[in-house]
Write a protein that holds these residues in place. Structure first.
Motif, PDB file in Angstrom:
ATOM      1  N   VAL A   1       0.856  -1.189   0.000  1.00 14.31           N
ATOM      2  CA  VAL A   1       0.000   0.000   0.000  1.00 14.31           C
ATOM      3  C   VAL A   1       0.889   1.235   0.000  1.00 14.31           C
ATOM      4  N   GLU A   2       0.615   2.172  -0.914  1.00 19.23           N
ATOM      5  CA  GLU A   2       1.354   3.436  -0.949  1.00 19.23           C
ATOM      6  C   GLU A   2       0.563   4.513  -0.213  1.00 19.23           C
ATOM      7  N   HIS A   3       1.281   5.269   0.647  1.00 19.22           N
ATOM      8  CA  HIS A   3       0.637   6.346   1.405  1.00 19.22           C
ATOM      9  C   HIS A   3       1.661   7.440   1.662  1.00 19.22           C
ATOM     10  N   ASP A   4       1.398   8.628   1.136  1.00 22.48           N
ATOM     11  CA  ASP A   4       2.272   9.792   1.355  1.00 22.48           C
ATOM     12  C   ASP A   4       3.736   9.489   1.044  1.00 22.48           C
ATOM     13  N   GLY A   5       3.985   8.871  -0.110  1.00 18.82           N
ATOM     14  CA  GLY A   5       5.352   8.628  -0.540  1.00 18.82           C
ATOM     15  C   GLY A   5       6.049   7.483   0.161  1.00 18.82           C
ATOM     16  N   THR A   6       5.277   6.655   0.860  1.00 20.11           N
ATOM     17  CA  THR A   6       5.835   5.518   1.581  1.00 20.11           C
ATOM     18  C   THR A   6       5.059   4.255   1.228  1.00 20.11           C
ATOM     19  N   LEU A   7       5.772   3.135   1.090  1.00 19.52           N
ATOM     20  CA  LEU A   7       5.127   1.845   0.877  1.00 19.52           C
ATOM     21  C   LEU A   7       5.031   1.095   2.204  1.00 19.52           C
ATOM     22  N   TYR A   8       3.871   0.488   2.425  1.00 16.60           N
ATOM     23  CA  TYR A   8       3.650  -0.354   3.599  1.00 16.60           C
ATOM     24  C   TYR A   8       3.382  -1.769   3.110  1.00 16.60           C
ATOM     25  N   PHE A   9       4.025  -2.753   3.744  1.00 12.03           N
ATOM     26  CA  PHE A   9       3.956  -4.146   3.307  1.00 12.03           C
ATOM     27  C   PHE A   9       3.284  -5.018   4.365  1.00 12.03           C
ATOM     28  N   GLY A  10       2.383  -5.894   3.883  1.00 15.51           N
ATOM     29  CA  GLY A  10       1.899  -6.997   4.699  1.00 15.51           C
ATOM     30  C   GLY A  10       2.620  -8.263   4.270  1.00 15.51           C
ATOM     31  N   SER A  11       2.598  -9.296   5.106  1.00 18.27           N
ATOM     32  CA  SER A  11       3.396 -10.492   4.819  1.00 18.27           C
ATOM     33  C   SER A  11       2.755 -11.736   5.426  1.00 18.27           C
ATOM     34  N   ILE A  12       2.966 -12.881   4.743  1.00 22.97           N
ATOM     35  CA  ILE A  12       2.557 -14.168   5.320  1.00 22.97           C
ATOM     36  C   ILE A  12       3.753 -14.896   5.927  1.00 22.97           C
ATOM     37  N   GLY A  13       4.893 -14.212   5.995  1.00 27.38           N
ATOM     38  CA  GLY A  13       6.077 -14.837   6.564  1.00 27.38           C
ATOM     39  C   GLY A  13       6.707 -14.048   7.700  1.00 27.38           C
ATOM     40  N   GLU A  14       6.134 -12.879   8.009  1.00 25.22           N
ATOM     41  CA  GLU A  14       6.693 -12.016   9.040  1.00 25.22           C
ATOM     42  C   GLU A  14       5.666 -11.790  10.152  1.00 25.22           C
ATOM     43  N   ASP A  15       6.141 -11.239  11.263  1.00 27.58           N
ATOM     44  CA  ASP A  15       5.271 -10.866  12.375  1.00 27.58           C
ATOM     45  C   ASP A  15       5.143  -9.342  12.482  1.00 27.58           C
ATOM     46  N   THR A  16       5.648  -8.633  11.499  1.00 31.84           N
ATOM     47  CA  THR A  16       5.685  -7.181  11.530  1.00 31.84           C
ATOM     48  C   THR A  16       5.116  -6.613  10.224  1.00 31.84           C
ATOM     49  N   ILE A  17       4.891  -5.300  10.221  1.00 30.56           N
ATOM     50  CA  ILE A  17       4.561  -4.565   9.004  1.00 30.56           C
ATOM     51  C   ILE A  17       5.857  -3.987   8.455  1.00 30.56           C
ATOM     52  N   GLY A  18       6.016  -4.016   7.149  1.00 31.48           N
ATOM     53  CA  GLY A  18       7.190  -3.411   6.527  1.00 31.48           C
ATOM     54  C   GLY A  18       6.880  -1.981   6.083  1.00 31.48           C
ATOM     55  N   ARG A  19       7.870  -1.092   6.216  1.00 35.41           N
ATOM     56  CA  ARG A  19       7.695   0.296   5.753  1.00 35.41           C
ATOM     57  C   ARG A  19       8.933   0.705   4.955  1.00 35.41           C
ATOM     58  N   PHE A  20       8.690   1.271   3.768  1.00 30.79           N
ATOM     59  CA  PHE A  20       9.777   1.591   2.846  1.00 30.79           C
ATOM     60  C   PHE A  20       9.527   2.967   2.237  1.00 30.79           C
ATOM     61  N   GLN A  21      10.484   3.853   2.417  1.00 32.52           N
ATOM     62  CA  GLN A  21      10.373   5.208   1.908  1.00 32.52           C
ATOM     63  C   GLN A  21      10.718   5.250   0.431  1.00 32.52           C
ATOM     64  N   LEU A  22       9.782   5.707  -0.418  1.00 35.33           N
ATOM     65  CA  LEU A  22      10.058   5.865  -1.837  1.00 35.33           C
ATOM     66  C   LEU A  22      10.902   7.120  -2.064  1.00 35.33           C
ATOM     67  N   LYS A  23      11.740   7.069  -3.077  1.00 33.05           N
ATOM     68  CA  LYS A  23      12.549   8.243  -3.388  1.00 33.05           C
ATOM     69  C   LYS A  23      11.748   9.171  -4.290  1.00 33.05           C
TER      70      LYS A  23
END
Length: 357
Positions: free
Chosen positions: A335-357
């Motif tokens: 999911v993209e929100h305000d220039g950042t990607l947020y990730f869901g996962s079936i292999g992790e216990d956390t949410i991923g967050r990645f800043q787009l350039k």
């Protein structure tokens, strides 16, 4: 008979019984033959890279497998656990708390225009959760068919909720059986906010998964995980009702897809293609044998990060990857929100967050 001979006979009988089980025991799948296209190599537009190495992991507490992510109007972050809880984080990614509990398996999440969290729950159906965490069941069947396993969803500007039924036959806990069977057990559906009823838009999908409505509302995309492709269904214009391939022969198993509301679709590849699995697909009998194996011996997703950005014509414009050991793996939704990607996962216990350039 000597002890040595009895032992040899016992070993022989064990082997015979084991082979008989692998060859003859009943299985829940009815596999169909399919020859997949040759998998593309991770070169060129799919060239391996480490662009996702800076992914930040946001703790959700003590749960597992946050399949999807949604953000509300205030920027708070939501994700559903496999035990039924939907967690919420503050916009800065802190203070996890329970927002609601569906008593099922919340997979797809999206907010509607009124601020309700709409949930595709694999067990309890299509749900609406208000701002207080109160749950309302919107639908448990469509066109006389009870939902088997709802998966993902998106909402149109007119309030229509587009959602997928991954399989009418297997629950999400048996997704490997759905892939091994490789039959058209999935549907794309639409819930009309005026009539409060769902209808089937597309049948016979092979593991129907992610859903995304185009920014101009002219079409909706639906992921077919089992065929390594994404289909487009036209909602308006001269091709209204027609469906076609949007992108095909992907290098991994496509999962969730979302629109950034402007010019790009984000597609999660939950794991790379597996050569052995592709070789099994033309051979139904061999897949029956695989289905008889213990679960830990069956094909399973490998740890890898893989996200593609697609333009409105299905062309690849972004290629984000990262490999083990420290990757945020098995990304199921983006999911993209305000220039950042947020990730869901079936292999992790956390949410991923990645800043787009």
């Amino acid at each position: 008979m000597s002890l040595k001979k009895r032992l040899a006979l016992f070993i022989l009988l064990t082997i015979v019984i084991g082979l008989a089980y692998l060859l003859l025991a009943p299985v829940p799948i009815t596999p169909a033959a399919w020859t997949p296209p040759v998998a593309p190599t991770l070169t060129g537009q799919y060239a391996q890279n480490t662009r996702l190495s800076p992914v930040q992991k946001l703790s959700l507490g003590d749960g597992h497998k946050p399949e999807d992510v949604a953000l509300d109007a205030d920027g708070k972050i939501y994700a559903g656990f496999e035990d039924g809880r939907i967690m919420v984080l503050q916009p800065d990614g802190t203070q996890p708390r329970v927002f609601a509990n569906t008593q099922g398996r919340p997979l797809g999440l999206i907010f509607d225009a009124a601020g309700n969290l709409i949930v595709a729950d694999a067990i309890t159906g299509l749900l609406s959760v208000n701002k207080s965490g109160e749950i309302k069941v919107l639908a448990v069947e469509a066109d006389g068919e009870k939902f088997g396993c709802l998966n993902d969803l998106d909402a149109g500007a007119d309030g229509t909720i587009y959602f997928t039924e991954a399989s009418r036959k297997f629950p999400m806990s048996q997704f490997t059986n759905e892939l091994l069977e490789h039959q058209g057990n999935g549907r794309l559906l639409a819930f009309d906010p005026r009539t409060q009823k769902p209808r089937t838009l597309l049948r016979d999908l092979y593991f129907a998964n992610g859903v995304a409505v185009s920014p101009d509302q002219s079409f909706v995309l639906v992921v077919e995980t089992g065929k390594y492709q994404v289909r487009r269904v036209w909602l308006k214009g001269p091709q209204m009702g027609h469906d076609e391939v949007f992108i095909e022969n992907l290098p991994g198993f496509p999962d969730g897809i979302s629109s950034n509301g402007k010019d790009k679709f984000w597609l999660a590849l939950v794991t790379q293609r597996q050569a052995l699995f592709d070789r099994l697909l033309p051979h139904p009998f061999l897949r029956e044998v695989i289905a008889r194996l213990p679960k830990f011996l069956q094909p399973a997703p490998k740890r890898y990060s893989f996200v593609l950005g697609l333009d409105q014509q299905g062309k690849i414009v972004e290629n984000l990857q990262n490999g083990p050991p420290d990757c945020y793996s098995q990304i199921a939704n983006v999911v993209e929100h305000d220039g950042t990607l947020y990730f869901g996962s079936i292999g992790e216990d956390t949410i991923g967050r990645f800043q787009l350039k």
